[in-house]
Enzyme design. Sequence first.
Site, PDB file in Angstrom:
ATOM      1  N   GLY A  58       0.930  -1.256  -0.213  1.00  0.00           N
ATOM      2  CA  GLY A  58      -0.047   0.014   0.031  1.00  0.00           C
ATOM      3  C   GLY A  58       0.776   1.242  -0.015  1.00  0.00           C
ATOM      4  O   GLY A  58       2.086   1.305   0.252  1.00  0.00           O
ATOM      5  N   LYS A  61       0.112   9.024   1.453  1.00  0.00           N
ATOM      6  CA  LYS A  61       0.994  10.199   1.206  1.00  0.00           C
ATOM      7  C   LYS A  61       2.312  10.329   1.954  1.00  0.00           C
ATOM      8  O   LYS A  61       3.201  10.987   1.532  1.00  0.00           O
ATOM      9  CB  LYS A  61       0.142  11.537   1.446  1.00  0.00           C
ATOM     10  CG  LYS A  61      -0.378  11.986   0.046  1.00  0.00           C
ATOM     11  CD  LYS A  61      -1.049  13.535   0.327  1.00  0.00           C
ATOM     12  CE  LYS A  61      -2.316  13.259   1.427  1.00  0.00           C
ATOM     13  NZ  LYS A  61      -3.232  11.987   1.318  1.00  0.00           N
ATOM     14  N   ALA A  63       3.822   7.425   3.296  1.00  0.00           N
ATOM     15  CA  ALA A  63       4.493   6.153   3.467  1.00  0.00           C
ATOM     16  C   ALA A  63       4.163   5.322   2.226  1.00  0.00           C
ATOM     17  O   ALA A  63       3.263   5.459   1.539  1.00  0.00           O
ATOM     18  CB  ALA A  63       4.093   5.413   4.978  1.00  0.00           C
ATOM     19  N   VAL A  64       5.035   4.408   2.329  1.00  0.00           N
ATOM     20  CA  VAL A  64       4.990   3.049   1.542  1.00  0.00           C
ATOM     21  C   VAL A  64       5.204   2.107   1.970  1.00  0.00           C
ATOM     22  O   VAL A  64       5.803   2.026   3.115  1.00  0.00           O
ATOM     23  CB  VAL A  64       5.879   3.292   0.255  1.00  0.00           C
ATOM     24  CG1 VAL A  64       7.536   3.236   0.601  1.00  0.00           C
ATOM     25  CG2 VAL A  64       5.685   2.131  -0.890  1.00  0.00           C
ATOM     26  N   LYS A  80       6.664  -0.497   6.902  1.00  0.00           N
ATOM     27  CA  LYS A  80       5.998   0.981   6.515  1.00  0.00           C
ATOM     28  C   LYS A  80       7.249   1.957   6.527  1.00  0.00           C
ATOM     29  O   LYS A  80       7.549   2.148   7.715  1.00  0.00           O
ATOM     30  CB  LYS A  80       4.934   1.329   7.501  1.00  0.00           C
ATOM     31  CG  LYS A  80       4.387   2.669   7.185  1.00  0.00           C
ATOM     32  CD  LYS A  80       2.678   2.986   8.169  1.00  0.00           C
ATOM     33  CE  LYS A  80       2.594   4.254   7.840  1.00  0.00           C
ATOM     34  NZ  LYS A  80       1.340   4.615   8.454  1.00  0.00           N
ATOM     35  N   ASP A 178      -8.929   9.081  11.148  1.00  0.00           N
ATOM     36  CA  ASP A 178      -8.791   8.762   9.685  1.00  0.00           C
ATOM     37  C   ASP A 178      -9.441   7.480   9.541  1.00  0.00           C
ATOM     38  O   ASP A 178      -8.880   6.466   8.773  1.00  0.00           O
ATOM     39  CB  ASP A 178      -7.414   8.793   9.394  1.00  0.00           C
ATOM     40  CG  ASP A 178      -7.158   9.015   7.772  1.00  0.00           C
ATOM     41  OD1 ASP A 178      -8.363   9.349   7.171  1.00  0.00           O
ATOM     42  OD2 ASP A 178      -6.061   8.496   7.036  1.00  0.00           O
TER      43      ASP A 178
END
Length: 410
Positions: A58, A61, A63-64, A80, A178
Amino acid sequence: MIPECPVRTSEARNRTWCHGQTAESNRNRSGLLCEIKSIIKTESFTEHYDLIPGKELGRGKFAVVKKCVKRRTGLEYAAKFMRKRRKGQDCRTEIIHEIAVLELAASCQRVVSLHDVYELPSEMVLVLEFGCAAGGEIFNQCVAERDEAFKDEDVKRLMRQILEGVAFLHSKNVVHLDLKPQNILLTSDNPLGDIKIVDFGLSRMMCNSQEIREIMGTPEYVAPEVLNYEPISTATDMCIGVLAYVMLTGISPFLGEDKQETFLNISQINVSYAEEELQRLDKAAVHFIKSLLIKDPKNRATAEECLNHPWLQTHEQNAAKETVKLKSVITSIPEPVSTGISSQHTEEEEEEEEGRVTEELLVMAAYTLGQCRQSSEKEGLTPEQKAISKRFKFEESFPALQEVPGEFIY
Ligand SMILES: Nc1ncnc2c1ncn2[C@@H]1O[C@H](COP(=O)(O)OP(=O)(O)OP(=O)(O)O)[C@@H](O)[C@H]1O
C-alpha cells in the site's frame, strides 16, 4: 462499561504505554505522544529483513508499505517506510507519536501490532504484523459488485470488531481521526477473516483541559466539526456511520461531484436514506447509521452505545434480552385472585402458551425499534434529504485534507 477488547497475550495485557511517566508528561500540546518504549534500531534494516520484490502492500501520502521477511525467523511482516522530512519540515515527532499509539494499543487484537522500529538516514521503518492483515483493505469489498460485496451478516460481524477496536482506543483517550475502508484491513478475504485497524498517522490523544482543532482526514469520512474547525473529540471517530453505510451499500453517502460538494453534503448531513440499496436493509441497520450521521457530536452514539445497538446483537443476544424484558413484564402482572378452578395446564395448553409468548416477543421487538425511530426523528435526524451520492470509483480518491507538503516518493 468499556467492552473488553480481545487481547493477544497476558504479557501484552500488562504492557504500559508510558514507562515511568504520567500520561500528561508524555503528551505534547497538540495531542501527540512523545515517548515510546520501542528500541529504535539504527543498524541496516536490510541486514535483518528481505524486502519481497515488487510486493508493495500500500501507499499513502506519508508512507509506502512493503512486504518483507525477517531473515532470522522467516516470518512475514509489513514494513512501513516513512520519510522523516516532508517539504523541508521535520516530521519525526509525528512518527514517534504513531509508534507510541501502536504501543498503547498493543493489547488490542483489533489494532495492527508493531514488531520493530528502524531509523534510516531519511526514513523510519515501522515493521508491522502482516500475516494478520493478509486479506487486504475492506475497501476492496466496498467497491465490489453486489455478489462479491460483503453480506449483511459479514458487515455486522466486522462492524462489531471495528467498534471493539475504536472503543478500546477511546478508553485510552486516543482518537483515530482517519477511519475509512482503506485503513481497515482483513486477516483473510476468503474465508472472510477479522479486522485490523491501521494508520495512526492522524490520531491524537484527547485530554479534558485541551481543545484540539485540526483540519485533517479524508473528505468523504471527515466529520462536520472538522470542517467547521470546531473541537475534535472521540465523537469525531463516529464517522463509522459512513463506514457502515459504505460497507452495506457500496455507496459513499456524502460523496459529491467534487470536494466542495462533498463538504457541503457533510456539513449539512445531506444523506439519502431512500437509496434502493438501503431500502432492502434491516431497519435496525438504518437506525444504526442514523444514530451516527448526526451533525452535533454530542448527539452521536458512542462506540460503546453502538456495540449495544440492537442491529449488532446476535440473534441469541436479542432473544435473551427480550426474554429478560418479558420476564420482568410477567412478574409485574399481579397474581390472579383464586377462583377455586384448577390451574393445572394440559400439555396442549402449555404449547399454546409458548406460541403466545413468541408472538408477544415479536411485538415487543417491533415496538422497541419503532420507538427508537420516533425519538431519533425528534432529535432532528434528517428526513429523506436529497443527497448527491454515488458508487465508488476506483480511480477516485481524494487526498487527505491536511496540507501535506509533498508526495512520498519511494
Ligand atoms: N500491516 C499491514 N499489512 C498489510 N498492509 C498494510 C499494513 N499496513 C498498511 N498496509 C497497507 O498500506 C496502506 C498505507 O498504509 P498507511 O495507511 O498506514 O499509510 P499512510 O501513508 O499513513 O496512509 P494515508 O496517506 O492514507 O494516511 C494501507 O491502506 C494498507 O493498504
